[in-house]
Write an enzyme that holds these catalytic residues in place. Structure first.
Site, short mmCIF file in Angstrom:
data_model
loop_
_atom_site.label_atom_id
_atom_site.label_comp_id
_atom_site.label_asym_id
_atom_site.label_seq_id
_atom_site.Cartn_x
_atom_site.Cartn_y
_atom_site.Cartn_z
N TRP A 127 -2.59 3.10 -7.77
CA TRP A 127 -1.15 3.38 -7.83
C TRP A 127 -0.79 3.62 -9.30
CZ3 TRP A 127 3.12 -0.64 -8.47
CH2 TRP A 127 4.38 -0.10 -8.16
N ASP A 208 -3.49 -6.66 -4.87
CA ASP A 208 -2.16 -6.13 -4.58
C ASP A 208 -2.14 -5.78 -3.10
OD1 ASP A 208 0.26 -4.87 -4.48
OD2 ASP A 208 -0.19 -3.34 -5.99
N ALA A 210 0.41 -4.53 -0.47
CA ALA A 210 1.78 -4.02 -0.28
C ALA A 210 1.99 -3.45 1.12
CB ALA A 210 2.08 -2.95 -1.32
N LYS A 243 7.58 -2.76 2.63
CA LYS A 243 7.14 -1.81 3.66
C LYS A 243 7.09 -2.49 5.03
CE LYS A 243 5.94 0.05 -0.28
NZ LYS A 243 6.00 1.27 -1.01
#
Ligand code: LMR
Length: 393
Positions: A127, A208, A210, A243
């Protein structure tokens, strides 16, 4: 003093969002920013979120501060959602943060406070904001190979070779599931091998996560994170609720540090300190909704059911796009799309081809050819497939 300021690099994903908004063409297709959209291109408020908001509106009787580390009930619920019983709760320090990005930022800062020389190893690609924040914080960063653009799969051998150069104490930044931007993920067997490598070399994982629930299921998507956290003495985890709860603008996330002995309290105190320095108390509204949903059987069941529909919808779109491309190209070149998981897939197109898709076909994707699968529907899949074949041949 402001005349001394310099132009900052534009965030590519956010710049693309603006370009799409400014494009007057009616046929435009947005496959850019990672936001879930239904077949009508709308990002709905999830049913359980709306109900929790109604309940909370009736019950809320104060707007005074919550704890510096966030509401303990939120932290407990999220530790449970992500880690389940893979580690003892007493081994987890945690702070609520403004979104997953806030958790990533706080995690990086904690690493910098604890070990300023540690190199942060990030996947190539990752990202873009990971790199941008690390650069802004002046933290030493290196990349490890991750993606084979020819096959659309993980280059695990390259990843292992590159990480074998890491020094004890270096940090390996990993995507817990649904790798952003590629969509290609390690198998559980590869995660096992990675754990052994990190143990052997005394590397520190930071995960991470997400998109938990957007790949194969809530537990399935957390399996790798649980494996890592239960196998190594120290793990940092940045989790986002943007999300999977669809509460993007509420900025709801959490940073967890799994540690041993005295280090748990030390991590907890330092993380709370970081909250105080950076923004004091973390936002509460989104965290409150998540807590209400996770702690109420009916709300939780409804949330999980809707999340499952969202996930299955994206899987169906993947399969349909892969199928359409197979039909048009008469080859298996794009079969990887069906095997990828999460919101994104990297198509493997050149920047020029991506640019042509934008200028000639009003199709917007990130410059590295990352598409947001949820930006598609049954009508736009054939349009995209045809355009891809046109620019790629
Ligand atoms: C993305 O990668 O598109 C999302 O994570 C949104 C963002 O903030 O970049």
């Amino acid at each position: 003093m402001f005349e001394a300021l310099q132009e900052q690099p534009k965030d590519k994903i956010l710049a693309l969002m603006q370009m799409y908004r400014d494009d007057p063409r009616m046929t435009k297709i947005d496959l850019g920013v990672g936001v879930y959209k239904n077949a009508d291109g709308h990002t709905p408020i999830m049913r359980a979120v709306k109900t929790a908001e109604q309940q909370w509106w009736n019950r809320e009787d104060t707007k005074t501060y919550v704890g510096l580390a966030g509401d303990p009930a939120f932290n407990d619920a999220m530790v449970d959602l992500v880690l389940s019983d893979s580690v003892m709760r007493d081994n987890v320090a945690s702070i609520a943060t403004p979104g997953g990005t806030g958790a990533v930022r706080q995690g990086f800062e904690l690493i910098r406070m604890a070990s300023s020389k540690a190199v942060i190893w990030v996947s190539d690609p990752t990202w873009p904001n990971h790199i941008s924040i690390l650069k802004y914080l002046g933290m030493p960063t290196r990349t490890y190979r991750y993606f084979n653009a020819q096959t659309g799969t993980v280059n695990f051998e390259g990843m292992r070779q590159d990480l074998s150069e890491a020094k004890p104490g270096d940090v390996v930044l990993l995507h817990g599931c649904c790798h952003n931007p590629t969509g290609a993920n390690l198998t559980m067997d590869q995660w096992g091998q990675l754990v052994t490598l990190m143990q052997d070399k005394d590397l520190k994982p930071m995960i991470d996560i997400a998109y938990q629930g957007f790949g194969d299921g809530l537990d399935e998507d957390a399996a790798a994170t649980r494996l890592v956290a239960s196998s190594l003495p120290e793990t940092l985890i940045a989790a986002s609720c943007s999300k999977n709860f669809g509460i993007y603008r509420e900025r709801t996330g959490i940073l967890m540090a799994v540690a041993q002995g005295e280090s748990v309290k030390m991590a907890q105190d330092n993380m709370a300190f970081l909250n105080r320095q950076n923004y004091s108390f973390p936002p509460d509204h989104g965290a409150r909704l998540v807590t209400l949903i996770l702690s109420d059987d009916n709300l939780r069941a409804d949330w999980q059911a809707e999340l499952k529909d969202v996930r299955n919808g994206m899987l169906r779109l993947r399969t349909a796009l892969a199928g359409e491309l197979k039909r048009l190209t008469n080859s298996d070149r794009f079969d990887f799309l069906a095997n990828h998981r999460g919101m994104f897939s990297r198509l493997g197109l050149t920047t020029d081809q991506v640019e042509t898709l934008r200028s000639d076909h009003a199709i917007y994707m990130v410059g590295d050819s990352r598409i947001n699968i949820a930006g598609l529907n049954d009508d736009t899949i054939p349009v995209l497939a045809k355009a891809i074949v046109k620019v790629a041949s």
